[in-house]
Design a protein around this motif. Structure first.
Motif, PDB file in Angstrom:
ATOM      1  N   LEU A   1       0.819  -0.871  -0.088  1.00  0.00           N
ATOM      2  CA  LEU A   1      -0.214  -0.257  -0.263  1.00  0.00           C
ATOM      3  C   LEU A   1       0.625   1.607   0.389  1.00  0.00           C
ATOM      4  O   LEU A   1       0.306   2.032  -0.560  1.00  0.00           O
ATOM      5  N   VAL A   2       2.121   1.325   0.667  1.00  0.00           N
ATOM      6  CA  VAL A   2       3.210   2.279  -0.081  1.00  0.00           C
ATOM      7  C   VAL A   2       2.974   2.269  -1.405  1.00  0.00           C
ATOM      8  O   VAL A   2       3.578   3.614  -1.525  1.00  0.00           O
ATOM      9  N   GLY A   3       3.836   1.898  -1.659  1.00  0.00           N
ATOM     10  CA  GLY A   3       3.887   1.136  -2.804  1.00  0.00           C
ATOM     11  C   GLY A   3       2.840   2.133  -3.555  1.00  0.00           C
ATOM     12  O   GLY A   3       3.156   3.165  -4.814  1.00  0.00           O
ATOM     13  N   VAL A   4       1.958   1.846  -3.453  1.00  0.00           N
ATOM     14  CA  VAL A   4       0.648   1.924  -4.372  1.00  0.00           C
ATOM     15  C   VAL A   4       0.598   3.816  -3.689  1.00  0.00           C
ATOM     16  O   VAL A   4       0.456   4.751  -4.799  1.00  0.00           O
ATOM     17  N   LEU A   5       0.591   4.316  -2.441  1.00  0.00           N
ATOM     18  CA  LEU A   5       0.698   5.232  -3.269  1.00  0.00           C
ATOM     19  C   LEU A   5       1.768   6.765  -2.430  1.00  0.00           C
ATOM     20  O   LEU A   5       1.406   7.482  -3.912  1.00  0.00           O
ATOM     21  N   ALA A   6       3.058   5.692  -3.199  1.00  0.00           N
ATOM     22  CA  ALA A   6       4.205   6.541  -3.481  1.00  0.00           C
ATOM     23  C   ALA A   6       4.174   6.862  -5.231  1.00  0.00           C
ATOM     24  O   ALA A   6       4.455   7.291  -6.112  1.00  0.00           O
TER      25      ALA A   6
END
Lengths: 262, 298
Positions: A48-53
């Protein structure tokens, strides 16, 4: 019950109490239950951090990897996704950043708003831009009665910061030259011409015109509002600029009698 | 058991996914696929990446599907959720599948939704009779709404539950038997899970009805050491491991040749690397066929 087990795992994975989840996991010779749960917690947060980044590349660049990860993790805990369509996840991050309060980068919430507008623009429905021939066929005396429909991909964003300059600088991973930004107000049209997301700086008048049309005003009334926001507002040039960026899809001519009443 | 191809909106049936090697469709490769049309038997796309109302991705997929059979692999149905399959998500998928007419669709034997929260990971189920009823209900509902058979994939797992009392392969076989769904056998997941949970990979594959297996997956995994234990992480971020190729050869013996996908979706390599990996699977498929024909000839 399966629903209880899944609720316990959800709570444990999102970083709250995982005692119940640990109790449900088989405890054999190998790795302990908490270490096993931690693998899944990592998967959840890392993905999810990857999605936001991916949705907020320049916000991530401004904050730096570690700080972005911390902010994103706090956001994920407080507002986890509600649907498995991750192109739509993260729209509340600008407000979340604003609520975190003043940072060294006062433009950050607005920069996030710009990135989210770009994201929405990219994934918005396809529609053919307005046929200029049809528009040209409207008799000049009736043009004030036009109601123009905005393209589903169009977003309008105003800011006190020079967001487009900051965005361009930061996307390249670049430094802080532009961070101070030009003082004064900036008006941005985010649109999709062909398949490309474009950002266009508008004058205060052109921005007000587009906003008025988006709200359903006739061209005459939207132009009047534009004149109030920018005394030197030039309708034809502003309309041409908006048209050249696929801002509209269609128009209707409203009934003059109705205009008199309203 | 490949689901029967359904007619496209133009009334032309989509070509079925052949028992050959395909690759996952990744965004960085789209332009090259469109420009060069490299030879690969079929492509698999992640459904949830194409749910947007419009924009470049779905336009590109419209173009790609004209030249390649497309299989859609979703991660968001949460077939194991006690609260059931989200009707809004089913409706979104139904719309996408009507537009693209994939030749095959699949999701996972796992859950990712609880209390309306989507956790974006394929979480394991306890293998109990309650969970079996729930999964069967969810699979049946999915197949009803989408009007087609779905393949259900065995997950990679890092934990099991104290409450589980049915072996995973038997659980999966029961889901297929009760709902008529097919099985997507992920060879790397079999390898990873049986390693992490002390299972037996061959016994796992022998517990399935070969007829129900409609597709296979191959992927790379990472080896991690956590608290002195070796854990295999199914990260789809590298080439297929030698042990997994070996297990794939055994799967061909036990189950037979099936459409086989190379999944490599983190640290995505250049397209030629992915195609080379697919040709390794292709070589094993054709070698298997040739030895079989040879056997029959004798």
């Amino acid at each position: 019950m399966l629903s209880d087990l899944q609720a316990a795992l959800r709570t444990g994975l999102l970083g709250r109490d995982d005692a119940e989840a640990r109790a449900a996991v088989a405890n054999g010779d190998g790795l302990a239950p908490d270490a096993r749960i931690e693998i899944y917690r990592n998967n959840v947060f890392q993905s999810l951090v990857g999605v936001l980044a991916a949705a907020y590349p320049t916000v991530a660049n401004v904050l730096g990897e570690a700080a972005f990860r911390t902010v994103a993790a706090a956001f994920i805990k407080s507002r986890p996704p509600r649907q498995p369509q991750l192109s739509a996840y993260g729209g509340e991050l600008p407000e979340f950043l604003a609520a975190l309060g003043a940072t060294r980068h006062p433009y950050l919430p607005d920069l996030a708003r710009l990135e989210w507008a770009r994201n929405e623009c990219y994934f918005a429905a396809d529609a053919a831009p307005l046929d200029l021939g049809l528009l040209g066929a409207v008799p000049p005396e009736r043009t004030p009665l036009l109601r123009l429909s905005l393209h589903p991909a169009v977003r309008l964003l105003g800011s006190r910061h020079d967001l487009v300059a900051i965005w361009r600088e930061r996307l390249g991973g670049g430094g802080r030259a532009q961070d101070a930004g030009g003082e004064g107000d900036h008006y941005i049209l985010i649109s999709r011409t062909g398949l490309e997301v474009q950002m266009t700086e508008l004058s205060a008048g052109a921005f007000t015109l587009a906003l008025g049309l988006k709200l359903g005003l006739t061209l005459g009334r939207a132009a009047h509002a534009a004149t109030l926001s920018e005394p030197a507002f030039a309708l034809e040039a502003s309309l041409a600029r908006l048209l050249s960026h696929s801002t509209f899809t269609s128009f209707v001519l409203s009934d003059p009698a109705e205009e008199v009443r309203s | 058991m490949v689901p029967a191809p359904s007619p496209t909106p133009m009334g032309r049936p989509s070509p079925p996914v052949p028992a050959r090697a395909g690759i996952g469709l990744r965004h960085p490769h789209v332009q090259r696929l469109l420009d060069e049309r490299p030879k690969v038997a079929w492509l698999e796309a992640h459904s949830e990446n194409y749910l947007a109302a419009g924009g470049p991705r779905i336009v590109a997929l419209d173009a790609i599907r004209r030249d390649y059979p497309i299989s859609f692999h979703s991660v968001g149905l949460s077939l194991g959720s006690a609260e059931g399959v989200d009707p809004a998500h089913l409706a979104r998928l139904a719309m996408l599948y009507r537009r693209i007419e994939p030749t095959q669709i699949s999701d996972h034997l796992s859950w990712s939704v609880s209390g309306g929260v989507y956790l974006n990971d394929l979480l394991p189920l306890p293998y109990t009779s309650e969970a079996l009823d729930i999964v069967c209900r969810n699979v049946a509902r999915t197949q009803d709404v989408l009007g087609r058979t779905i393949l259900v994939e065995n997950p990679s797992a890092y934990l099991s539950y104290a409450a589980s009392h049915i072996p995973e392969a038997e659980f999966l076989a029961a889901v297929a038997q009760r709902t008529g769904c097919g099985i997507l056998l992920d060879i790397n997941n079999v390898y990873v899970s049986t390693h992490n949970l002390d299972g037996d990979a061959l016994r796992y594959m022998r517990s399935l009805n070969p007829e129900s297996v409609g597709e296979m997956h191959l992927a790379g995994h990472a080896v991690q050491h956590i608290a002195n234990h070796q854990v295999l992480i199914d990260d789809h971020g590298s080439a297929v491991a030698a042990e997994v190729w070996h297990l794939y050869e055994q799967a061909l013996e036990i189950i037979g040749p099936r459409p086989t996908l190379i999944e490599w979706d983190t640290r995505v390599p250049p397209l030629p690397t992915l195609l080379a990996e697919a040709s390794r699977a292709e070589a094993r498929l054709s070698e298997f066929r040739q030895t079989r024909i040879h056997c029959y000839a004798e």
